[in-house]
Design a protein around this motif. Structure first.
Motif, mmCIF file in Angstrom:
data_model
loop_
_atom_site.group_PDB
_atom_site.id
_atom_site.type_symbol
_atom_site.label_atom_id
_atom_site.label_comp_id
_atom_site.label_asym_id
_atom_site.label_seq_id
_atom_site.Cartn_x
_atom_site.Cartn_y
_atom_site.Cartn_z
ATOM 1 N N ASN A 181 16.056 -11.703 -8.098
ATOM 2 C CA ASN A 181 15.969 -11.240 -7.232
ATOM 3 C C ASN A 181 14.416 -10.936 -7.044
ATOM 4 O O ASN A 181 13.558 -10.325 -6.368
ATOM 5 N N LYS A 227 13.178 -16.839 -4.303
ATOM 6 C CA LYS A 227 13.622 -16.443 -2.930
ATOM 7 C C LYS A 227 14.745 -17.507 -1.972
ATOM 8 O O LYS A 227 14.982 -18.395 -2.562
ATOM 9 N N SER A 286 15.910 -18.303 1.869
ATOM 10 C CA SER A 286 15.907 -18.789 3.612
ATOM 11 C C SER A 286 17.460 -18.991 4.028
ATOM 12 O O SER A 286 18.103 -18.948 3.499
ATOM 13 N N ASP A 287 17.472 -18.726 5.467
ATOM 14 C CA ASP A 287 18.714 -18.305 5.908
ATOM 15 C C ASP A 287 19.200 -19.458 5.618
ATOM 16 O O ASP A 287 20.830 -20.025 6.061
ATOM 17 N N THR A 313 23.942 -9.455 0.308
ATOM 18 C CA THR A 313 22.408 -10.060 -0.205
ATOM 19 C C THR A 313 22.265 -11.413 0.733
ATOM 20 O O THR A 313 21.080 -11.244 1.417
ATOM 21 N N ASN A 345 18.878 -11.943 3.504
ATOM 22 C CA ASN A 345 18.233 -12.909 3.889
ATOM 23 C C ASN A 345 18.652 -13.842 4.836
ATOM 24 O O ASN A 345 18.235 -15.298 4.869
#
Ligand code: AMP
Length: 320
Positions: free
Chosen positions: A139, A143, A145-146, A178, A182
């Motif tokens: 982590n 990365k 994204s939504d 998590t 994010n």
């Protein structure tokens, strides 16, 4: 979790410029969720990489995005990652072997291992949770994204029966946390999953009136093309009702048999007691201890399977 193997996978993903993620035939939420989730993690972390998710689009999961269509030559020099698939014959895109390297990431009881690296964790109740293990372990580098968070949440939700099945544990919820961190927004997920057409609602009425039970406790239904045609529903939609047969106290096993094109019969098998994976293996199938699929071919073999399942239910009840 095998941290060393996850490190090997991370290093291969970092190394390759071109990555193709491959799904199984008739992909479900976990399979497409894993593919789109992993694709998003790689693209968000390394925007310059070429990443494709290849396979079949499924209507009710279209909100996760479309799969990629790629030419044969794209496989040349690519890292191919197969997700949620226990055996090679279930891989949707049979060009998978023409890539440079193959990684298998799966949570089913292995039928055969076929990757240059095989990462199988049957302790995880969904394949998406393995993708999240990889994400969480690195982590500081990876990365998301939504879009990836939505895909991974959808896979986790659908394959755990909304956090109900065996295998759901603290790690499951830590991983889901998590996803919220994010950018996960669950509204779109539920508004897409919690819908039922008029046709399927009416078919459900028929389904609930036509299931049967064996002597020792297997609830089952036989779905024929003419039944679904009459109600204007697809076989996939009809088969989604399998767990409607799971509410009976006297039936530890339930099975949905469906006849596909070319008179090919498939079974969706579920249990809340006896292990059914070995039985599924005998009928060209597999999956998990309590949730399996099998390719039977004929109704004659379906009858044989039902007989054996009935025996399992009997033995299970006698042992209680
Ligand atoms: P399904 O009833 O299609 O939801 O399948 C239940 C579980 O069994 C899933 O995890 C599937 O991936 C697995 N499965 C279904 N069909 C097969 C098959 N023919 N061989 C091996 N595993 C299967």
């Amino acid at each position: 979790m095998d941290k060393e193997k996850l490190l090997q996978i991370y290093e291969k993903i970092e190394e390759y410029q071109k990555i193709i993620i491959s799904v199984h035939k008739r992909p479900d939420g976990d399979c497409l969720g894993s593919a789109f989730g992993l694709k998003d993690i790689i693209k968000t972390t390394w925007p310059e990489k070429e990443v494709y998710a290849v396979g079949e689009n499924v209507g009710y999961l279209s909100f996760l995005g479309p799969v990629d269509e790629i030419k044969d030559n794209v496989f040349k020099g690519a890292l191919v990652i197969s997700v949620d698939t226990a055996s090679e014959d279930r891989i949707w895109d049979q060009r998978y072997s023409t890539g440079d390297m193959l990684i298998k990431i799966d949570h089913h009881i292995p039928v055969h291992n076929f990757g240059d690296i095989d990462y199988v964790d049957t302790g995880r109740p969904s394949c998406t949770l393995i993708i999240m293990d990889l994400f969480n372990l690195f982590n500081d580098k990876l990365k998301m994204s939504d879009i990836g968070a939505k895909a991974l949440y959808t896979g986790t939700l659908t394959d755990t029966g909304r956090f109900k099945y065996t295998g759901v544990d603290g790690d499951t919820f830590r991983s889901v946390a998590t996803l919220y961190d994010n950018g996960l927004s669950t509204k779109e997920v539920y508004s897409n999953l919690d819908v039922r057409t008029d046709q399927l609602t009416k078919y459900k009425g028929y389904f609930l009136q036509h299931y049967k039970k064996t002597e020792n406790g297997v609830a089952y239904i036989n779905i024929l093309p003419r039944h679904v045609k009459k109600f204007k529903v697809s076989l996939g939609e009809a088969s989604s009702l399998v767990n409607e047969l799971g509410y009976f106290d006297d039936c530890p096993i339930w099975i949905l048999f469906a006849e596909y094109e070319g008179k090919i019969v498939r079974a969706r098998m579920r249990s809340k007691g006896p292990a059914i994976d070995k039985l599924a293996n005998k009928y060209d199938g597999g999956g998990h201890r309590l949730a399996c699929g099998a390719n039977l071919g004929t109704w004659k073999r379906a009858k044989l399977l039902l007989k054996e399942a009935d025996l399992l239910a009997k033995q299970y009840k006698e042992e209680l």
